[in-house]
Design a protein around this motif. Structure first.
Motif, PDB file in Angstrom:
ATOM      1  N   PHE A 285     -33.023  25.052  30.902  1.00  0.00           N
ATOM      2  CA  PHE A 285     -33.470  23.717  30.983  1.00  0.00           C
ATOM      3  C   PHE A 285     -33.693  22.595  31.816  1.00  0.00           C
ATOM      4  CE2 PHE A 285     -34.722  24.622  26.962  1.00  0.00           C
ATOM      5  CZ  PHE A 285     -35.994  23.753  25.788  1.00  0.00           C
ATOM      6  N   GLY A 286     -32.602  22.712  32.862  1.00  0.00           N
ATOM      7  CA  GLY A 286     -32.546  21.709  34.170  1.00  0.00           C
ATOM      8  C   GLY A 286     -33.324  21.916  34.703  1.00  0.00           C
ATOM      9  N   LEU A 287     -33.186  23.724  34.644  1.00  0.00           N
ATOM     10  CA  LEU A 287     -33.751  24.856  36.534  1.00  0.00           C
ATOM     11  C   LEU A 287     -36.016  23.950  35.855  1.00  0.00           C
ATOM     12  CD1 LEU A 287     -33.261  26.347  38.289  1.00  0.00           C
ATOM     13  CD2 LEU A 287     -35.173  27.787  36.438  1.00  0.00           C
ATOM     14  N   PHE A 288     -36.120  24.054  35.354  1.00  0.00           N
ATOM     15  CA  PHE A 288     -37.489  23.984  34.455  1.00  0.00           C
ATOM     16  C   PHE A 288     -38.128  22.578  35.136  1.00  0.00           C
ATOM     17  CE2 PHE A 288     -37.821  27.881  30.483  1.00  0.00           C
ATOM     18  CZ  PHE A 288     -37.898  28.253  32.399  1.00  0.00           C
ATOM     19  N   LEU A 289     -37.280  21.923  34.482  1.00  0.00           N
ATOM     20  CA  LEU A 289     -37.666  19.978  34.671  1.00  0.00           C
ATOM     21  C   LEU A 289     -37.698  19.929  35.865  1.00  0.00           C
ATOM     22  CD1 LEU A 289     -37.872  17.220  32.556  1.00  0.00           C
ATOM     23  CD2 LEU A 289     -35.049  17.496  33.347  1.00  0.00           C
ATOM     24  N   PHE A 290     -36.576  20.087  36.651  1.00  0.00           N
ATOM     25  CA  PHE A 290     -36.515  19.726  37.941  1.00  0.00           C
ATOM     26  C   PHE A 290     -37.025  20.971  38.776  1.00  0.00           C
ATOM     27  CE2 PHE A 290     -31.548  18.548  36.996  1.00  0.00           C
ATOM     28  CZ  PHE A 290     -32.222  17.332  37.058  1.00  0.00           C
ATOM     29  N   LEU A 291     -37.211  21.691  38.635  1.00  0.00           N
ATOM     30  CA  LEU A 291     -38.306  23.174  40.029  1.00  0.00           C
ATOM     31  C   LEU A 291     -39.405  22.680  39.961  1.00  0.00           C
ATOM     32  CD1 LEU A 291     -37.386  24.951  42.161  1.00  0.00           C
ATOM     33  CD2 LEU A 291     -35.604  24.640  40.403  1.00  0.00           C
ATOM     34  N   THR A 292     -40.442  21.708  38.404  1.00  0.00           N
ATOM     35  CA  THR A 292     -41.651  21.398  37.275  1.00  0.00           C
ATOM     36  C   THR A 292     -41.371  19.990  38.934  1.00  0.00           C
ATOM     37  OG1 THR A 292     -41.460  22.717  35.538  1.00  0.00           O
ATOM     38  CG2 THR A 292     -42.521  20.578  36.168  1.00  0.00           C
ATOM     39  N   TYR A 293     -41.093  19.481  38.918  1.00  0.00           N
ATOM     40  CA  TYR A 293     -40.860  18.202  39.535  1.00  0.00           C
ATOM     41  C   TYR A 293     -41.094  18.772  41.175  1.00  0.00           C
ATOM     42  CZ  TYR A 293     -40.579  15.068  36.061  1.00  0.00           C
ATOM     43  OH  TYR A 293     -40.953  13.781  34.806  1.00  0.00           O
ATOM     44  N   TYR A 294     -40.133  19.212  41.613  1.00  0.00           N
ATOM     45  CA  TYR A 294     -39.855  19.435  42.730  1.00  0.00           C
ATOM     46  C   TYR A 294     -40.977  20.116  43.192  1.00  0.00           C
ATOM     47  CZ  TYR A 294     -38.535  22.130  47.669  1.00  0.00           C
ATOM     48  OH  TYR A 294     -38.434  22.667  48.651  1.00  0.00           O
ATOM     49  N   LEU A 295     -41.831  21.219  42.845  1.00  0.00           N
ATOM     50  CA  LEU A 295     -43.091  21.604  43.257  1.00  0.00           C
ATOM     51  C   LEU A 295     -44.206  21.182  42.749  1.00  0.00           C
ATOM     52  CD1 LEU A 295     -42.545  25.265  41.285  1.00  0.00           C
ATOM     53  CD2 LEU A 295     -42.301  24.930  44.265  1.00  0.00           C
ATOM     54  N   GLN A 296     -44.127  19.918  41.738  1.00  0.00           N
ATOM     55  CA  GLN A 296     -44.995  19.572  42.017  1.00  0.00           C
ATOM     56  C   GLN A 296     -45.225  18.047  43.290  1.00  0.00           C
ATOM     57  OE1 GLN A 296     -47.404  18.152  38.344  1.00  0.00           O
ATOM     58  NE2 GLN A 296     -46.550  20.062  37.894  1.00  0.00           N
ATOM     59  N   ILE A 297     -44.025  17.096  43.487  1.00  0.00           N
ATOM     60  CA  ILE A 297     -44.074  15.917  43.844  1.00  0.00           C
ATOM     61  C   ILE A 297     -43.190  16.344  45.286  1.00  0.00           C
ATOM     62  CG2 ILE A 297     -42.765  13.698  44.602  1.00  0.00           C
ATOM     63  CD1 ILE A 297     -42.068  13.750  40.906  1.00  0.00           C
ATOM     64  N   VAL A 298     -42.526  16.851  45.413  1.00  0.00           N
ATOM     65  CA  VAL A 298     -42.422  17.406  47.139  1.00  0.00           C
ATOM     66  C   VAL A 298     -43.124  18.401  47.619  1.00  0.00           C
ATOM     67  CG1 VAL A 298     -40.322  18.305  48.676  1.00  0.00           C
ATOM     68  CG2 VAL A 298     -39.695  16.816  46.379  1.00  0.00           C
ATOM     69  N   LYS A 299     -42.957  19.444  46.811  1.00  0.00           N
ATOM     70  CA  LYS A 299     -44.446  20.762  48.040  1.00  0.00           C
ATOM     71  C   LYS A 299     -45.647  20.678  47.597  1.00  0.00           C
ATOM     72  CE  LYS A 299     -42.497  23.870  49.210  1.00  0.00           C
ATOM     73  NZ  LYS A 299     -42.056  24.222  50.823  1.00  0.00           N
ATOM     74  N   GLY A 300     -45.992  19.301  46.512  1.00  0.00           N
ATOM     75  CA  GLY A 300     -47.645  18.822  46.654  1.00  0.00           C
ATOM     76  C   GLY A 300     -47.979  20.634  46.009  1.00  0.00           C
ATOM     77  N   TYR A 301     -47.497  21.035  44.475  1.00  0.00           N
ATOM     78  CA  TYR A 301     -48.534  22.160  43.601  1.00  0.00           C
ATOM     79  C   TYR A 301     -48.605  21.095  43.374  1.00  0.00           C
ATOM     80  CZ  TYR A 301     -45.878  26.167  46.496  1.00  0.00           C
ATOM     81  OH  TYR A 301     -45.041  27.176  46.507  1.00  0.00           O
ATOM     82  N   THR A 302     -50.102  21.912  42.395  1.00  0.00           N
ATOM     83  CA  THR A 302     -51.049  21.352  41.349  1.00  0.00           C
ATOM     84  C   THR A 302     -50.422  22.304  40.189  1.00  0.00           C
ATOM     85  OG1 THR A 302     -52.380  23.328  41.186  1.00  0.00           O
ATOM     86  CG2 THR A 302     -53.131  21.586  42.930  1.00  0.00           C
ATOM     87  N   PRO A 303     -50.669  21.570  38.918  1.00  0.00           N
ATOM     88  CA  PRO A 303     -50.254  21.929  37.261  1.00  0.00           C
ATOM     89  C   PRO A 303     -50.033  23.931  37.900  1.00  0.00           C
ATOM     90  CG  PRO A 303     -51.354  19.964  37.189  1.00  0.00           C
ATOM     91  CD  PRO A 303     -51.425  20.422  38.573  1.00  0.00           C
TER      92      PRO A 303
END
Length: 512
Positions: A285-303
């Protein structure tokens, strides 16, 4: 002799489709709303302080009522409980989809949790009493384990697609066709074996103590995230949880028809499964949570891009579960699949601790995801089977509920625990690097990534601990080789693999 050991249902593979569909709906619902939450918050004017309740209301109701749901399935009939759970879940999802304000949305989420608590254990226990032949059982649990492990990531993908191209409300409406198809299929093809129902009375004191104890525990971790670990309300909730759960154990040891027969959890193999699965879910659960934020906020991925980025992990989970776990489960000891599986997943996490602002997805994130998925899939499959095999058919529902409880409580604890660790590490990094920062925005992103990696390091340790516990506690022998816990006096069980005694435990799949 229970009928489940001798009767082979000719429609069992069709039944698996609808059981698996219901399980997918419940599991993906834990994450599908996460991606839609910012849109729902803006639309309904939900405050930042209250937005977590969209997630927490579901987790509290689901985690708190799972044991009750499992026992209801044993008493009332698994098929009937399964269909009522599906119908209720569909209605609650419809309410969430049409919610005009915050109160209706939160109520709908809690209601989803209530019916999910009926649905999840009845689905797993139906599977446990439907598939009794060794290789078929391995294959069925392989498919089920892959869905249980990969459903969360599917939820992220589907949530992204629906939010971006339709509307956040569709993350609720999408459950209705799932539920309708699964319910109609269940009515037509699922056959619950006769003689597998528990006819004893419902243990109401046990229901109250278990529900309040689990709700206090889950809510305590949620409060720790917002108020701090040593705040009065947080400590009060943890103390209440300990007192209530100890009282629950005392009551269960005394009453004639307990909600959770202690024989279900006292046996070391099942205890090993429940604890190691709970720990593994904390890490996941920790991985899903942090990687979702990382990909969207840091890497600029769309949902949508974020959801698609998780798909290789889902594919690896399905491969690990159906091609490695299911094929080897009838040949080697379960712990030799579970422990290496958790260690392989920890190795994937270890790769992901190296993320930075300019990390390449193909070079680093993808290999980490693939290792994580392969490891989890391999470990989940024997765990799912071992958690319900060897229990009397009349206890199948409550044994199934314990699997779901360990996952739900693990997920809630994981989200709060790892979030708190990440937030502390982020703040500490930002404070210590503020003086030499070239830009405030750059420092903010660097601090976030530092917080995520700090939390992922903890997740690595938690997954390794899950592997150690699985290897130490799960000591069931190879299929056909007899269980080390079966005494020589009464034999290793009946010829067809049906358990004789209440406490006798057998290997997860028996050779026929």
């Amino acid at each position: 002799m229970p009928e489940t050991a001798t009767y082979v249902d000719p429609r069992r593979w069709k039944a698996l489709i609808f059981i698996a569909l219901a399980q997918l709906m419940v599991v993906l619902d834990a994450t599908i709303v996460n991606i839609a939450l910012p849109s729902a918050q803006a639309d309904l004017g939900i405050t930042d302080a209250n937005r977590q309740w969209v997630i927490t209301a579901y987790a509290l109701a689901f985690g708190g009522l799972l044991l009750f749901g499992g026992r209801v399935a044993d008493l009332w009939g698994r098929k009937r409980t399964f269909i009522v759970g599906l119908a209720g879940f569909a209605i609650a999802s419809g309410l969430g989809g049409i919610a005009a304000n915050e109160g209706v949305l939160l109520g709908a989420r809690a209601l989803q949790g209530v019916f999910g608590a009926l649905l999840a254990p009845s689905a797993l226990s139906l599977l446990a009493v439907t598939f009794t032949e060794a290789k078929e059982r391995a294959k069925a649990f392989g498919i089920f384990g892959a869905i249980a492990g990969g459903g969360s990531a599917v939820g992220l993908t589907l949530g992204g697609l629906l939010t971006e191209y339709l509307d956040w409300r569709w993350t609720f409406f999408v459950n209705i066709p799932f539920a309708v198809v699964a319910a109609v299929g269940a009515l037509l093809v699922i056959r619950e074996p006769a003689g597998s129902r528990n006819r004893s009375r419902l243990d109401l004191p046990g229901v109250v103590l278990a529900t309040l104890g689990l709700v206090s525990l889950v809510y305590g971790f949620t409060r720790a995230e917002s108020d701090g670990w040593l705040a009065g309300p947080t400590l009060g909730l943890f103390i209440a949880a300990v007192v209530l759960l100890l009282a629950f154990v005392l009551v269960e040891s005394k009453v004639k028809a307990p909600l959770l027969p202690l024989r279900v959890v006292a046996e070391r193999n099942r205890a090993g499964v429940y604890v190691s699965l709970g720990l593994a879910v904390i890490g996941m659960f920790g991985l899903f949570l942090f990687l979702t934020y990382y990909l969207q906020i840091v890497k600029g991925y769309t949902p949508v891009e974020t959801g698609l980025a998780f798909l290789p992990m889902v594919a690896a989970m399905i491969t690990g579960s159906t091609q490695i776990g299911a094929r080897l489960m009838t040949r080697i000891r379960p712990r030799l699949l579970m422990a290496p599986g958790f260690v392989l997943a920890a190795l994937g996490m270890l790769v992901l601790t190296q993320i930075d602002l300019d990390t390449s997805y193909p070079a680093l994130i993808l290999p980490g995801f693939l290792l994580m998925g392969l490891g989890m899939g391999t470990a989940f499959m024997p765990a799912m089977s071992l958690a319900t095999h060897g229990v009397q058919p009349r206890d199948a529902g409550v044994a199934s509920a314990m699997v779901n409880t360990s996952q739900q409580v693990g997920g809630a604890i994981g989200t709060a625990l790892l979030n708190t660790i990440a937030a502390s590490a982020t703040t500490a990094y930002a404070t210590s690097h503020a003086a030499g920062a070239r830009s405030a925005d750059l420092l903010k992103l660097q601090s976030m990534v530092h917080g995520y990696t700090a939390a992922i390091w903890w997740a690595v340790g938690i997954l390794l601990l899950a592997g150690v516990i699985a290897f130490t506690l799960v000591n069931t022998g190879r299929p056909g080789g007899g269980s080390p816990t079966a005494s020589s006096e009464d034999g290793a069980g009946t010829a067809d693999g049906a358990p004789r005694g209440e406490d006798e435990v057998h290997v997860p799949v028996m050779a026929h």
